[in-house]
Every structure is written in structure tokens, then in C-alpha cells.
Write a protein that holds these residues in place. Sequence first.
Motif, mmCIF file in Angstrom:
data_model
loop_
_atom_site.group_PDB
_atom_site.id
_atom_site.type_symbol
_atom_site.label_atom_id
_atom_site.label_comp_id
_atom_site.label_asym_id
_atom_site.label_seq_id
_atom_site.Cartn_x
_atom_site.Cartn_y
_atom_site.Cartn_z
ATOM 1 N N VAL A 15 -17.306 -46.591 18.522
ATOM 2 C CA VAL A 15 -17.527 -47.844 17.785
ATOM 3 C C VAL A 15 -17.637 -49.012 18.756
ATOM 4 N N ILE A 16 -16.740 -49.042 19.744
ATOM 5 C CA ILE A 16 -16.785 -50.112 20.747
ATOM 6 C C ILE A 16 -18.099 -50.067 21.512
ATOM 7 N N ALA A 17 -18.562 -48.859 21.868
ATOM 8 C CA ALA A 17 -19.821 -48.724 22.604
ATOM 9 C C ALA A 17 -20.996 -49.238 21.785
ATOM 10 N N VAL A 18 -21.025 -48.902 20.504
ATOM 11 C CA VAL A 18 -22.128 -49.348 19.640
ATOM 12 C C VAL A 18 -22.111 -50.870 19.504
ATOM 13 N N VAL A 19 -20.934 -51.421 19.262
ATOM 14 C CA VAL A 19 -20.826 -52.878 19.113
ATOM 15 C C VAL A 19 -21.230 -53.584 20.405
ATOM 16 N N LEU A 364 -20.221 -44.484 28.172
ATOM 17 C CA LEU A 364 -19.671 -43.924 29.407
ATOM 18 C C LEU A 364 -18.500 -44.763 29.904
ATOM 19 N N VAL A 365 -18.676 -46.073 29.893
ATOM 20 C CA VAL A 365 -17.618 -46.957 30.377
ATOM 21 C C VAL A 365 -16.411 -46.898 29.444
ATOM 22 N N ALA A 366 -16.667 -46.852 28.128
ATOM 23 C CA ALA A 366 -15.565 -46.823 27.170
ATOM 24 C C ALA A 366 -14.713 -45.570 27.348
ATOM 25 N N PHE A 367 -15.359 -44.422 27.531
ATOM 26 C CA PHE A 367 -14.588 -43.189 27.712
ATOM 27 C C PHE A 367 -13.892 -43.179 29.072
ATOM 28 N N ALA A 368 -14.501 -43.787 30.080
ATOM 29 C CA ALA A 368 -13.814 -43.911 31.372
ATOM 30 C C ALA A 368 -12.567 -44.769 31.230
ATOM 31 N N ALA A 369 -12.682 -45.860 30.473
ATOM 32 C CA ALA A 369 -11.533 -46.732 30.252
ATOM 33 C C ALA A 369 -10.470 -46.053 29.405
ATOM 34 N N GLY A 411 -21.565 -52.549 29.191
ATOM 35 C CA GLY A 411 -20.487 -51.810 29.836
ATOM 36 C C GLY A 411 -19.276 -52.684 30.097
ATOM 37 N N PHE A 412 -19.507 -53.920 30.540
ATOM 38 C CA PHE A 412 -18.381 -54.826 30.787
ATOM 39 C C PHE A 412 -17.643 -55.135 29.488
ATOM 40 N N ALA A 413 -18.424 -55.397 28.426
ATOM 41 C CA ALA A 413 -17.792 -55.665 27.134
ATOM 42 C C ALA A 413 -16.996 -54.451 26.660
ATOM 43 N N LEU A 417 -13.009 -54.406 25.900
ATOM 44 C CA LEU A 417 -12.552 -54.036 24.562
ATOM 45 C C LEU A 417 -11.717 -52.762 24.588
ATOM 46 N N MET A 418 -12.123 -51.796 25.422
ATOM 47 C CA MET A 418 -11.387 -50.530 25.471
ATOM 48 C C MET A 418 -10.020 -50.707 26.099
ATOM 49 N N VAL A 419 -9.935 -51.520 27.153
ATOM 50 C CA VAL A 419 -8.627 -51.795 27.752
ATOM 51 C C VAL A 419 -7.736 -52.513 26.745
ATOM 52 N N GLY A 420 -8.309 -53.443 25.989
ATOM 53 C CA GLY A 420 -7.540 -54.112 24.946
ATOM 54 C C GLY A 420 -7.079 -53.153 23.869
ATOM 55 N N TYR A 421 -7.965 -52.232 23.473
ATOM 56 C CA TYR A 421 -7.601 -51.229 22.463
ATOM 57 C C TYR A 421 -6.462 -50.355 22.969
#
Length: 719
Positions: A15-19, A364-369, A411-413, A417-421
Amino acid sequence: MKHHITRADALAALVIAVVAGMLAAWPALDIARGLSLDILTATRWQAFGPRSDALARPAVVVAIDEESYQTPPFKGSPTLTWTREIGRVVTAILDGGAKVVGFDIVFPTSIEQSQIPFGDEPLGARMRGFDRDFLRALAAGAASGKVVLGEIGQRGEAIGPSPAQRVAVRQQSNIRALNVYLDRDDVVRRLPLSFASESGTLPSLAVELAARARGVTPTFKDGRLDFDGHTVAGSVPNTLTLNFDGGADDIATYSLADLRACVEAGDRDFFARQFDGKVVLLGTVLNVEDRKLTSKRFATGLEGARGPRCALPRPAASADQFKRSSIAGVYIHATAVNNLLEDEPLVEFDRWTVTATAVGFAALVAFAALLLSPLAAAFAYLGLVAALLAVATIAFARSIALPLSEPAVAGFAALVLMVGYRFVVVDKAERFLRASFGLYLAPQVIDQMLNARKLPKLGGEMRHVTVFFSDVAGFSTIAEQLAPDALVELTNEYLSAMTDIIERYGGYVDKYIGDSIVAVFGAPVDDPDHAVHAVRAALSCRERLEQLNTSAAAFRGHRLSHRIGLNSGEALVGNIGSRRRFNYTVMSDTVNLASRLEGANKYFATSILASETTMSLTGAAFDWRELDAIRVKGRLQPVEIYEPIAEAGRTTPEQAQIAKIYAEGLTCWRARDFEAAARAFAEIAPRDPPAALFHERAGRHVQHPPGEAWEPVHTLEGK
């Protein structure tokens, strides 16, 4: 802090990646899309250099430059009066075989139209016929379809050539628009393909010049150009995405002053050599006039007419020249002509493709985070951006503009967002577990629990470890003298300092038994150098205790000493206890012997004793001395015990001398030469408690020699 992915976490990452991807590809952020072209233009130039030799390319520029303004007959004359000389140069260029000449400069009036009074009549009347040669050159070129004038469209009436020039080139049939397309950040990255006029849709100047050079008729449909069988379509309808080279020499440039002098010299061969088969654009290349920011803004250079010279010497480099981010407008049209004739306009992807790419990169970035610690995820993001930039630069070298800024922004966003989650949702339980159990369990044990994602259970495994066992000498006596709060303060100060050292060297504190410490090196995390780290920790603990005895307020009036036993071997490590309650601990005969060695220190008046096994595992890391062979309670097999003197290279001369003499005495002792042993030990007994102990023993044996069954092994009766 690593994390295992659950379905809920994976869904959140998607969801974060799509947004993030849709946000990055949002039309309002198209400035970022343009920035991609700017960055890739620069990186391609730095990585691969110019794509081809400027002199071999279809389009060249004749520049009205600073040299022209400083060279007679142009020097001191208004540009309006240059038309006759320009006409002569244009004629020479066409005679030299140029396919078509385009004007990126507009002369909206003529000196013949001047109404300024000059004597009895206006200046224009006195100058009548001044433009005749210029108009004849235009008419001759237009008749053969080889001259195209430019005009600037604007609301209301366009800024175009003077009426006489319009007539000379047969009106609109040989006049085309010079307008460029500005992105929202006022940067030129695209050029319009066509413009609507009263006579229908007309090509832009660059398209018209390229079409005449190729001998084709351009057609337009749905914002696309059909050029000689190739479809040209930018991401913005009815535009061509410009494919700039880097540097300042990508378009061959000739000074008008030099070409005018070449005409005067009658060097027709020069014009044939330089302009045969070329598309020639005439325009200004000045420091202040008609400058444009383009996608080449990070890859510019010092402009100048550096094409081959004909008649005038090349001027020296001017001190006021400097690299700037803008370029002369004529180079925009020349680049477009080259792109069309070389079939190299940039190919951009539609918004849906860009969005999908941004979403994929953000995933990719979200799953890495989600999997890595925030710092590791940040480095992973930077690595992915670097890889994307490399791939995009290679593709750009083939005139394919892959999305760059959108995936990077997405990717930065996603990273943020993922670190915040994770902070709010995922790691909350882990932080609670670490805060709750961090005072009871080793960090490595907690990591194992978190990585396993299941409750700990009974069970263990055999591991090769080094066991560290320490105890404070005479602690019971000290405890009797202190109030409870002072005792607690003293104990906590001591145990905290020792624990910090043990953990610093990779040890795990198994348990505290009053003032005693049981620690293990080599578990729960594997450590091939567990013996070295255990001995180093023991030496550091001894040194730290000396510091505490002199500086710690809790130690004031109570000088502590401790005894440490070290032993290496196989041990059972794991969760051991009852089914309802258990500890992560270590148990085996290895642990028992470490405990006995700790107790043996009191007989030798030493602070650290290690088994032969531990000593042999440390290699040359430390200087040792063998103290004795002992038989501890509960074991029949004798154990050779060693004292670590210091780390290798840090032993003092006095320590080395004592160790040498002690070794000589021990050799004599084991050979039953008790008199020689007594003499050796007597030499160092005042300075060395173990030597004093052996001196006393040797003296007794001198007086009362042992029987034949005697063995050089001392049996310890107590712990």
C-alpha cells in the motif's frame, strides 16, 4: 533491527509503495520528471562523452557572436545594417551546397523603413535600396526551397520578418515559428512540432528544415509527427523531446565575421567543404541575448565559434567567458534538426508506465525498510538509486529516457513512510520486549527470540565455549561491615563495571550469584576467538577493579580484589530449567572446572587462572606462565594451570624475569631437585606469592623428602 515479514506487514508495504509511486508520478510533480532528463543528459555526457563529431552532424550554426560585433565592418554598426553582409554570406553558403538555411534571428524592420528625419527627407528614403542584395539572396534561396525565415508567435500579431522580407520569401510558405516549449520550471526540454495558422497546420522551424533537408513532407496526427516513416511523439502532445549532447562543441559553429571575410577573400572552396549537404542555422550566440535554460543545463561548456576558420585568425579566449547553465536559443533548433535527421529524439514513457516503475521501485525500498534496520535500509535505498541511475544512463545513451526522478522520489517517500510504520506498528512490540527483557537476557538471546518469531522452549546444543567465573575475595566480611543500601551500591557498581567489560568483548553474562559472575564466550553467538576474548576480558576486569578501588565513591574504605577462573571446552548451552520456567544458560564439566579454577586462586594468591585448554587456544596473543598441576575437587585427572601475565608485547622486564625464574624453579620441583627449586623460588619469593608458596613446599621436601610414589600434582581439598 531486522524484521520478519508478516502478511499484514507485506500488505502495508505494498500500500505504501502504491501511494508513494502514484504521488511521485502525480502531474503536479512533473518538475521532477524534467529533472530526470537534466540529470541523465549530464551523466551520459560524463560517462560516454559526445555521441559523434560535431562536423559530421547534419546541422551547423553561423553565429552572430561577440567576435562579429568587434570585427569591421560590423563593429560599431547596428545589427539592422548587417543585412547586406548577411545576404552575401547566405548566398555563399547556398552556393557551397547547403541543403537549407534557417534564420533563428528575426529582422522585423528594415533601415529602409526608418522615419527618422535626416536632412530634407526621412532616413529610410535616403537608404532606399540598402536591403536589395539581402532580399535578392532571400528570394533566390526561397525559390529553390532553401531558405526559411523565423518568426515568434505570440498573442496578437507575431513578431516576424519585415514586409519586404516576407514578400522575398513568398510569404508564409517559407516562414516558420521559432517558439519553444517551456516546462513548469521554465526549462526547455521539448520543442513544438507544429503550429496552427490561418493556412492550416504548419511545422515548426526545426521540423521544416529537417524535412527539406530530407526531401520529405511532414504530416501530423493526434499530436504526433510522421517524419519519413518514423513517428515522433513526446510525453507532451505535439512536442519533440530534445536529445542534447553535453559540452559546448556538440554543434559546429562558425563566426559570421570569419565567413564574411571568407566571402571577401573569394574562397568558395571553404564554403563547399564546410556546408555541402548541411542544414545551416543563423542566430545569435551572445552572453546576454536569447539565452535559454535547457535539459543541458548541468552539462554545458564555454560557447564559441570553434568551427574551422577561413580568413580571420581565431580570437584569443576572452577573460569574461565563463561556463553557464543556459545556451543560445539557436542551439535548441539545431539540436532538434539533428535529432530528426539522425533519428535520435528522446523516447519517453507514458504516465502509466512511469507510475508503474515508481511503484515497483518504491516496493523494493519499502520491503528493504521492512526487513532491515533504518540505517541499512537508507543505504539500500541509496544503492538502488545508484543502480537505477547507472541503468538509466546506459539506456539514455540509446536515446531512451527511463524514469529516474519519479522512482527516486517514490522510493524516498516509501522509505520514510515504512520507517514510520515500523516505528508506530511493527517495532513497538519489539521495543517493549527489548526494554522488558533487556535487563534479564543477553541482547543476542533476545535477537534469537525475535528472529524465530516464536516463544522460547526447552532445549540446547553442544558448543565449544570459554567459561568465565569470578568471585570477590572476602566479600562476606565486607558485607557485614556495610549498611544494606551501601552494600547494594557497592555491588551494583562492581557488577556493572565488570559486565560492561565482558559484553564489550562479546561475552554473555549467564548469571549473578551474589557477588559472583558466571559468563560464557562463544555463545549464544558463535565466536571462533572466544578464548582470546575471555582472557582479554579477564585482564581488563582486573585493571578496571584497580581503578575502581582508587576512584569510585562506593569503594571508599573497602579495597576489593577478585578471583577469576577460565576454562574452555564443550558445554551444553540453551534454554534449561523446568517446563514453566527456564533460563538461557550453560552447563557441563567445563563450567565446573572454571569454578574450581576461580577458587584455586586463593591457594596461589593470584587473581586469574586458566586451564591449559584455554591457554592453548589463545596462541601468541598473551604471555603466560605455568603455575602448577593441580587436582581439583570432583576430578581425578590433574589439570595444568596457567596465569596470564599480560597481552603479548606488554609484559614488563620484571614480570618476564619472575616468569623465567619461576619456570626454572618449577622444572627443578618436578625433577625432585627440591634444593635447587627452593633456591630459585627464594630469589623471587618476596615479590611473587606463588613463588613464596613453592619455596615453603620445597623447603619441607628438603627436610622430609617424599616417597617414590610422589607426583608433582597438588590436590586442592576445597572449592
